[in-house]
Design a protein around this motif. Structure first.
Motif, PDB file in Angstrom:
ATOM      1  N   TRP A 154     -13.696  88.687   9.231  1.00  0.00           N
ATOM      2  CA  TRP A 154     -14.505  87.494   8.976  1.00  0.00           C
ATOM      3  C   TRP A 154     -13.977  86.722   7.771  1.00  0.00           C
ATOM      4  CZ3 TRP A 154     -18.049  86.405   4.858  1.00  0.00           C
ATOM      5  CH2 TRP A 154     -18.798  85.229   5.059  1.00  0.00           C
ATOM      6  N   LEU A 155     -13.558  87.457   6.734  1.00  0.00           N
ATOM      7  CA  LEU A 155     -13.039  86.798   5.535  1.00  0.00           C
ATOM      8  C   LEU A 155     -11.746  86.055   5.848  1.00  0.00           C
ATOM      9  CD1 LEU A 155     -13.713  86.482   2.539  1.00  0.00           C
ATOM     10  CD2 LEU A 155     -12.230  88.441   2.068  1.00  0.00           C
ATOM     11  N   ARG A 156     -10.897  86.643   6.685  1.00  0.00           N
ATOM     12  CA  ARG A 156      -9.647  85.976   7.058  1.00  0.00           C
ATOM     13  C   ARG A 156      -9.929  84.694   7.831  1.00  0.00           C
ATOM     14  NH1 ARG A 156      -7.699  89.758   9.783  1.00  0.00           N
ATOM     15  NH2 ARG A 156      -8.095  88.955  11.866  1.00  0.00           N
ATOM     16  N   ARG A 157     -10.892  84.727   8.739  1.00  0.00           N
ATOM     17  CA  ARG A 157     -11.252  83.511   9.481  1.00  0.00           C
ATOM     18  C   ARG A 157     -11.863  82.464   8.560  1.00  0.00           C
ATOM     19  NH1 ARG A 157     -13.349  87.308  13.331  1.00  0.00           N
ATOM     20  NH2 ARG A 157     -15.455  86.859  12.532  1.00  0.00           N
ATOM     21  N   LEU A 158     -12.671  82.937   7.598  1.00  0.00           N
ATOM     22  CA  LEU A 158     -13.332  82.007   6.685  1.00  0.00           C
ATOM     23  C   LEU A 158     -12.314  81.246   5.842  1.00  0.00           C
ATOM     24  CD1 LEU A 158     -16.108  81.051   5.646  1.00  0.00           C
ATOM     25  CD2 LEU A 158     -15.983  82.866   3.926  1.00  0.00           C
ATOM     26  N   LEU A 159     -11.246  81.907   5.437  1.00  0.00           N
ATOM     27  CA  LEU A 159     -10.225  81.258   4.613  1.00  0.00           C
ATOM     28  C   LEU A 159      -9.487  80.163   5.377  1.00  0.00           C
ATOM     29  CD1 LEU A 159      -8.745  84.367   2.749  1.00  0.00           C
ATOM     30  CD2 LEU A 159     -10.264  82.598   1.816  1.00  0.00           C
ATOM     31  N   THR A 160      -9.542  80.195   6.691  1.00  0.00           N
ATOM     32  CA  THR A 160      -8.921  79.153   7.516  1.00  0.00           C
ATOM     33  C   THR A 160      -9.935  78.097   7.958  1.00  0.00           C
ATOM     34  OG1 THR A 160      -9.250  80.402   9.580  1.00  0.00           O
ATOM     35  CG2 THR A 160      -7.207  80.809   8.352  1.00  0.00           C
ATOM     36  N   GLY A 161     -11.177  78.202   7.430  1.00  0.00           N
ATOM     37  CA  GLY A 161     -12.202  77.233   7.790  1.00  0.00           C
ATOM     38  C   GLY A 161     -12.951  77.571   9.048  1.00  0.00           C
ATOM     39  N   ASN A 162     -12.774  78.782   9.569  1.00  0.00           N
ATOM     40  CA  ASN A 162     -13.455  79.225  10.781  1.00  0.00           C
ATOM     41  C   ASN A 162     -14.633  80.096  10.386  1.00  0.00           C
ATOM     42  OD1 ASN A 162     -14.282  80.160  13.260  1.00  0.00           O
ATOM     43  ND2 ASN A 162     -12.346  81.132  13.802  1.00  0.00           N
ATOM     44  N   PHE A 163     -15.846  79.609  10.604  1.00  0.00           N
ATOM     45  CA  PHE A 163     -17.054  80.346  10.248  1.00  0.00           C
ATOM     46  C   PHE A 163     -17.454  81.345  11.318  1.00  0.00           C
ATOM     47  CE2 PHE A 163     -16.933  77.543   6.932  1.00  0.00           C
ATOM     48  CZ  PHE A 163     -18.091  77.402   6.188  1.00  0.00           C
ATOM     49  N   GLY A 164     -16.688  81.401  12.412  1.00  0.00           N
ATOM     50  CA  GLY A 164     -17.012  82.312  13.493  1.00  0.00           C
ATOM     51  C   GLY A 164     -17.910  81.665  14.530  1.00  0.00           C
ATOM     52  N   GLU A 165     -18.374  82.492  15.473  1.00  0.00           N
ATOM     53  CA  GLU A 165     -19.241  82.016  16.548  1.00  0.00           C
ATOM     54  C   GLU A 165     -20.584  82.735  16.479  1.00  0.00           C
ATOM     55  OE1 GLU A 165     -16.022  83.127  17.366  1.00  0.00           O
ATOM     56  OE2 GLU A 165     -15.330  81.049  17.105  1.00  0.00           O
TER      57      GLU A 165
END
Length: 319
Positions: free
Chosen positions: A70-81
């Motif tokens: 989740w942290l890796r996605r967050l650093l790319t601006g992806n808050f997830g689904e």
């Protein structure tokens, strides 16, 4: 310390604050009892179906693996689904952030418009009728919860004033006037209680400044009362009020939820409560992250306002 160095220092500090917040929220929401998969499929769901859904949602992985993913996605601006709907969290937040931020911002503006004039009047006319009236208004606001004020406004104003709606939210894209009319009542319900608190702070701060040596010096120089009031007293008395207003902005964001329910507005507060009830972890994390970001940004803006209010204050704490 110059402005650029100060801003850089605050931004670095804010990054660490946000990292701490998202980390605490990530582990905190997963410590709450309740299985999202079971909530989605029901209590009598087949164990194999539950395990398959957990695997699909990534909930069967070790907690530290889920965190770093989740942290890796967050650093790319992806808050997830969203676990519940499968929609991007950022898209869901963009749909509800507008009403909450609009109500909070206008509510805080209303609070300051109530607090500053009445606080000044109350201090200048101390122990006179104006002071008693201002103090009564302040205590009236402090003692009433925002949702109750909202109900009173609906019954007294909304029902009798046709142009002001009492239910729902109109996006600003549909026109400034309809947007303003749709948030004025909830914003006043949110801002009035905080206006009372800030008014008391403003009055106390003005009276404290009134007894300072430089105030006596200013009066001894023969300066006019208005110049002493607005140039010297008000300038120095505003600093603690601005500080408290910056803190209240985050509190207002959290307190808007009750008002949103009263006025039938779907905002961040209602989204957060629904997400908690459904154990929708990505949506909870995204909502808290947005609220935390607004709080951090508000504190930076408050610090910058200090030098506008009182030019003697320098970045880095020297005066």
């Amino acid at each position: 310390m110059g402005l650029k160095q100060y801003l850089l220092k605050r931004l670095i500090h804010s990054v660490f604050v946000m990292f701490f917040v998202v980390t605490v929220v990530f582990f905190a929401v997963r410590s709450v009892p309740g299985d999202p998969a079971r909530l989605m499929l029901g209590g009598d769901a087949d164990p194999a179906a539950l395990e398959a859904l957990r695997q699909e949602l990534g909930l069967n992985q070790p907690l530290y693996v889920q965190y770093f993913q989740w942290l890796r996605r967050l650093l790319t601006g992806n808050f997830g689904e969203s676990i519940r709907t499968g929609e991007p969290v950022l898209g869901s937040l963009s749909q509800v952030a507008g009403p909450t931020l609009s109500i909070a911002a206008l509510g805080m503006a209303i609070a300051l418009m109530i607090a500053i004039p009445t606080g000044i009047l109350s201090s200048v006319k101390r122990y006179e009728i104006e002071d008693y009236v201002s103090t009564t208004i302040a205590f009236f606001g402090i003692s009433m919860p925002a949702f109750w004020i909202g109900i009173v406004l609906i019954l007294v104003i909304g029902v009798n004033v046709d142009p002001i709606p009492t239910f729902g939210y109109t996006p600003i894209e549909e026109g400034i006037s309809p947007w303003f009319r749709s948030i004025i009542l909830p914003a006043f319900a949110v801002g009035f209680p905080y206006g009372g608190i800030l008014m008391r702070m403003m009055r106390s701060s003005m009276l404290e400044v009134l007894n300072e040596d430089y105030m006596r010096t200013a009066r001894a120089k023969g300066l006019t009362s208005n110049l002493v009031l607005f140039k010297h007293e008000l300038q120095n008395a505003l600093s603690p009020v601005v500080t408290l207003a910056g803190i209240f902005l985050a509190v207002v964001l959290g307190g808007v939820v009750a008002v949103e329910i009263v006025f039938g507005i779907r905002g961040l507060g209602r989204l957060l409560i629904g997400s908690i009830n459904r154990r929708d972890f990505p949506l909870i994390q995204g909502t808290v992250l947005i609220i935390s970001f607004v709080f951090v940004l508000a504190n930076i803006v408050v610090d910058l306002l200090y030098t506008m209010i009182n030019p003697r204050i320098k970045y880095g704490g020297d005066e």
